[in-house]
Every structure is written in C-alpha cells, then in structure tokens.
Design a protein around this motif. Structure first.
Motif, short mmCIF file in Angstrom:
data_model
loop_
_atom_site.label_atom_id
_atom_site.label_comp_id
_atom_site.label_asym_id
_atom_site.label_seq_id
_atom_site.Cartn_x
_atom_site.Cartn_y
_atom_site.Cartn_z
N MET A 1 0.83 -1.19 0.00
CA MET A 1 0.00 0.00 0.00
C MET A 1 0.87 1.25 0.00
N ILE A 2 0.34 2.30 -0.57
CA ILE A 2 1.10 3.54 -0.69
C ILE A 2 1.00 4.36 0.60
N THR A 3 1.94 5.29 0.74
CA THR A 3 1.93 6.22 1.86
C THR A 3 1.30 7.54 1.41
N GLY A 4 1.04 8.41 2.36
CA GLY A 4 0.50 9.72 2.03
C GLY A 4 1.46 10.53 1.16
N SER A 5 2.75 10.40 1.44
CA SER A 5 3.75 11.11 0.64
C SER A 5 3.77 10.60 -0.80
N GLN A 6 3.65 9.28 -0.97
CA GLN A 6 3.60 8.72 -2.32
C GLN A 6 2.33 9.18 -3.05
N CYS A 7 1.23 9.28 -2.33
CA CYS A 7 -0.02 9.74 -2.92
C CYS A 7 0.15 11.18 -3.42
N ARG A 8 0.71 12.04 -2.59
CA ARG A 8 0.92 13.44 -2.95
C ARG A 8 1.87 13.55 -4.15
N ALA A 9 2.98 12.78 -4.13
CA ALA A 9 3.95 12.82 -5.23
C ALA A 9 3.35 12.25 -6.52
N GLY A 10 2.61 11.16 -6.39
CA GLY A 10 1.97 10.56 -7.57
C GLY A 10 0.96 11.51 -8.19
N ARG A 11 0.22 12.19 -7.35
CA ARG A 11 -0.77 13.16 -7.84
C ARG A 11 -0.08 14.29 -8.59
N ALA A 12 1.07 14.73 -8.06
CA ALA A 12 1.83 15.80 -8.72
C ALA A 12 2.39 15.32 -10.06
N LEU A 13 2.88 14.09 -10.10
CA LEU A 13 3.46 13.56 -11.34
C LEU A 13 2.43 13.43 -12.46
N VAL A 14 1.23 12.98 -12.13
CA VAL A 14 0.20 12.82 -13.15
C VAL A 14 -0.64 14.08 -13.32
N GLU A 15 -0.31 15.11 -12.56
CA GLU A 15 -0.93 16.43 -12.68
C GLU A 15 -2.44 16.39 -12.52
N VAL A 16 -2.86 15.88 -11.36
CA VAL A 16 -4.28 15.81 -11.06
C VAL A 16 -4.52 16.45 -9.68
N THR A 17 -5.61 17.17 -9.55
CA THR A 17 -5.94 17.82 -8.29
C THR A 17 -6.56 16.81 -7.32
N ARG A 18 -6.64 17.19 -6.07
CA ARG A 18 -7.30 16.32 -5.09
C ARG A 18 -8.76 16.10 -5.48
N GLY A 19 -9.39 17.13 -5.98
CA GLY A 19 -10.79 17.02 -6.39
C GLY A 19 -11.00 16.00 -7.49
N LYS A 20 -10.13 16.04 -8.50
CA LYS A 20 -10.24 15.09 -9.60
C LYS A 20 -9.89 13.68 -9.14
N LEU A 21 -8.91 13.56 -8.26
CA LEU A 21 -8.57 12.25 -7.72
C LEU A 21 -9.72 11.71 -6.89
N SER A 22 -10.40 12.57 -6.18
CA SER A 22 -11.56 12.18 -5.39
C SER A 22 -12.65 11.59 -6.28
N VAL A 23 -12.91 12.25 -7.39
CA VAL A 23 -13.94 11.77 -8.33
C VAL A 23 -13.53 10.43 -8.92
#
Length: 99
Positions: A1-23
């Motif tokens: 399972m991923i960590t919070g830091s990996q989640c944040r970094a992965g989101r930045a790499l794929v250029e998606v906002t928290r809102g879009k990831l939530s959807v």
C-alpha cells in the motif's frame, strides 16, 4: 500500500488535483488531504482505491527495495521499445507502458 507522501507525489506527477482524484477514486477530498498531510490514516480500501486511480493515470509506485519507497511515471510505448532495444531484452516492456 502507498503512503501519504507517495499519494501526494503521484498526484503531482500525473498532474491531477485532489478534487479530480476524489472523483476518480471515490474517496472524499478531505480524506485525501488528511492522508497526504499525515493527519489521518484512511481505511485500507480507500488507500487501495487511491493507488488504483493514480496507477490508471500513469503513476508507478515503488516499494521499499533498500533504496527507499518512491513513485515515477510509466514509460510511453516509444520509451519502452527504446529501452528494450538498448537492453537487448528480446521483448517489449509490456507491463510498464502507457497506452
């Protein structure tokens, strides 16, 4: 399972906002923020949903392998072919390419 830091970094790499990831993941945006800021640990199902959504967008999560955990982008098809040719593997890097 991923960590919070990996989640944040992965989101930045794929250029998606928290809102879009939530959807995309079905996980509440506030839960994502708390996870990334290390304020709360979501249920394992929520973490798995976040990981699956980020992987579908092109993130590859790296487990602890002696060098530390991490995240990177998947290779494109042309990069995969080039790597296979350079390494003389005799095959195409199939599981590590973005369509």
């Amino acid at each position: 399972m991923i960590t919070g830091s990996q989640c944040r970094a992965g989101r930045a790499l794929v250029e998606v906002t928290r809102g879009k990831l939530s959807v995309r993941s079905g996980v509440d945006e506030a839960v994502i923020e708390g996870f990334e800021r290390k304020l709360q640990e979501p249920e394992p199902e929520a973490i798995a949903a976040l990981q699956a959504a980020l992987e579908a967008l092109g993130a590859v999560f790296i487990d602890e392998n002696g060098g530390g955990i991490g995240v990177r982008l998947k290779f494109t098809q042309s990069e995969g072919r080039r790597i296979a040719r350079l390494e003389s593997e005799g095959g195409i890097v199939a599981s590590d390419r973005v369509p």
